[in-house]
Design an enzyme around this catalytic site. Structure first.
Site, PDB file in Angstrom:
ATOM      1  CG  PHE A 116      -0.384   0.602   2.450  1.00  0.00           C
ATOM      2  CD1 PHE A 116       0.452  -0.131   3.263  1.00  0.00           C
ATOM      3  CD2 PHE A 116      -0.670   1.907   2.810  1.00  0.00           C
ATOM      4  CE1 PHE A 116       1.008   0.415   4.407  1.00  0.00           C
ATOM      5  CE2 PHE A 116      -0.125   2.474   3.960  1.00  0.00           C
ATOM      6  CZ  PHE A 116       0.715   1.727   4.756  1.00  0.00           C
ATOM      7  CE  LYS A 117       5.382   1.354   4.708  1.00  0.00           C
ATOM      8  NZ  LYS A 117       4.780   0.051   5.055  1.00  0.00           N
ATOM      9  CG  ASP A 118       3.795   0.859  -4.564  1.00  0.00           C
ATOM     10  OD1 ASP A 118       4.952   1.242  -4.314  1.00  0.00           O
ATOM     11  OD2 ASP A 118       3.520  -0.303  -4.933  1.00  0.00           O
ATOM     12  CG  MET A 121       7.168   6.283  -1.963  1.00  0.00           C
ATOM     13  SD  MET A 121       7.531   7.038  -0.365  1.00  0.00           S
ATOM     14  CE  MET A 121       7.927   5.606   0.611  1.00  0.00           C
TER      15      MET A 121
END
Ligand SMILES: *Cc1c(COP(=O)(O)O)cnc(C)c1O
Length: 478
Positions: A116-118, A121
């Site tokens: 999920f960090k995409d 980011m």
């Protein structure tokens, strides 16, 4: 919109100023001076925007309330470049899929690094490139990773003008998939540094380099860690997108369960709720590193030392302290920044903990802010993965399994429960194999990942060598 520190420094900053910074000068985290309030009509209008114009437009509407120092056309263009079907796999960007009646999974992990960090980011990459060009500056991002953060940062910053990434990781200690993902990047602005040591050694090196103020200034050292407000803000959007998919009626309430580590993801849910999104409960799910679960149950926040921090099979939640938690505590204490400063700067430093159990605001806030929590262990994780596979023919990753296990402890009739999927199972294939007897499927785009050539420099845990490496690569301009 202006931003201030959680610890009371009166200076007010604009979005683009805090975008490229880490902590505020007083050691606090930046928060907006107030949360914009969304009326029921506005919420309905956004429901239509998401349905008809898509996620990028919805993101633009929400971000515009917090960003007034980027021309709207430029901000919209960045949202449109970021949230595409090509990058995130579907037009919905964060599609919702059903499990048993009333329980859903919000898929946040179909971006380039399958976590999920995409979601945040990828946007940050465009924002950084834009703002650095506008200022005529460059930035060297120095980080430490044990997996998800580093790869999301590298895939967001690869090929971006004005940015280099120097990412340290513990040599031989990441999952093979995560290692191949990072080390196979061939972009000249991406530098993988494998440190012969553990994650804490990497983090110590980053602290030492950033603590050398002359070096930091001369080489424009910065970070992209989860305390960055822009990352948190970008995550607010998918709570709205998830809400619109889980409901049909205006005013309907939804609960979200969030597999949590540094409290960034669930803090974005808290912000969405403060803006007026009808969230019933925010369920904080932890693994064996249950610092947050203990807090929400007892009112005591006690950080763990590194030797009390367990290495688990949901490693992206293996935290000793929750870096974003301070933002929530300021809201819980109704904006009393002096008290936040005493708690985080004095009590936490001196005693490693603080205790709000007797404070009426703690009880009141638990009700008013709708937080509950739970924890999940390795055995729970295996059981949840097996059970989900058997009943729904779906494979979930270990972090999402922690979420689903805890979500089921907080179900309420007539309130849909949305569990955030924070990674795809292929990233944690060993545990999936342990649970199911076979590995999870690999997305086609990654089928040849193990064969791709890898680029990495292995170093001993030595601050001077890392500095020399950075200096050399800044001076040759690579
Ligand atoms: C980073 C991460 C988390 C924890 O998110 P926080 O914002 O730190 O609470 C959970 N699951 C996965 C897979 C992650 O990468």
């Amino acid at each position: 919109m202006r931003y201030v520190s959680t610890r009371g420094n009166p200076e007010q900053r604009r979005f683009c100023d805090i975008l490229l910074e880490g902590l505020a000068p007083d050691g606090g985290l930046y928060l907006p001076t107030s949360y914009p309030q969304i009326s029921a009509d506005q919420l309905q209008a956004w429901r239509l925007i998401y349905a008809e114009q898509g996620y990028a437009q919805l993101a633009f509407e929400i971000l515009s309330l917090y960003i007034d120092d980027i021309p709207p056309a430029d901000l919209l263009a960045m949202c449109q470049k970021t949230y595409t079907k090509e990058i995130f796999g579907t037009a919905a960007i964060t599609p919702l899929r059903p499990l048993e009646a009333g329980v859903f999974v919000l898929a946040l992990s179909n971006g380039p690094t399958l976590a999920f960090k995409d979601m945040a980011m990828q946007l940050l990459g465009h924002l950084f490139e834009y703002e650095l060009a506008r200022r005529g500056e460059e930035l060297n991002i120095l980080g430490a990773t044990s997996g998800d953060t580093g790869s999301a940062a590298e895939y967001a910053m690869r090929g971006k003008q004005g940015v280099r990434v120097f990412m340290t990781s513990p040599h031989g200690r990441m999952s093979p998939f995560q290692q191949a993902q990072m080390f196979s990047l061939q972009d000249t602005n991406i530098h993988n540094i494998a440190i012969e040591g553990v994650f804490d050694d990497c983090q110590d090196i980053v602290k030492a380099v950033s603590g050398d103020h002359d070096f930091k200034r001369k080489y424009h050292i910065g970070t992209v860690n989860s305390i960055n407000w822009a990352r948190l803000l970008a995550q607010v959007v998918y709570y709205f997108a998830g809400y619109f998919q889980a409901t049909t009626q205006p005013g309907q309430r939804v609960s979200f369960t969030v597999p949590s580590g540094n409290f960034g993801n669930v803090c974005a849910g808290h912000v969405a709720r403060c803006m007026g999104l009808p969230i019933e409960k925010l369920v904080v799910a932890t693994n064996e590193n249950d610092v947050l679960d203990v807090f929400f149950k007892t009112g005591v926040y006690r950080v763990r030392s590194s030797d009390q921090t367990h290495e688990t099979s949901s490693p992206s939640m293996d935290i000793s302290k929750a870096s974003n938690f301070e933002r929530f505590v300021l809201d819980l204490l109704q904006g009393d920044a002096q008290r936040v400063r005493r708690l985080f700067q004095d009590d936490l430093q001196r005693e490693g903990q603080f205790d709000l159990s007797l404070d009426p605001l703690f009880q009141q806030a638990k009700q008013g802010l709708g937080f509950v929590s739970g924890r999940s262990t390795h055995a729970d994780r295996l059981r949840t993965i097996q059970d989900t596979h058997r009943r729904f023919a779906q494979i979930i990753d270990t972090h999402t399994a922690d979420g689903l296990k805890v979500a089921r402890e907080h179900l309420q009739a007539d309130v849909p429960m949305v569990v955030l999927e924070t990674a795809l199972p292929i990233k944690f294939a060993d545990t999936i194999t342990q649970a199911l007897g076979h590995a999870p499927p690999c997305p086609p785009a990654f089928a040849d990942l193990p064969q791709r050539p890898q680029r990495v420099t292995v170093m001993s845990p030595d601050v001077a060598s890392v500095k020399a490496y950075i200096r050399q690569h800044c001076e040759i301009g690579a």
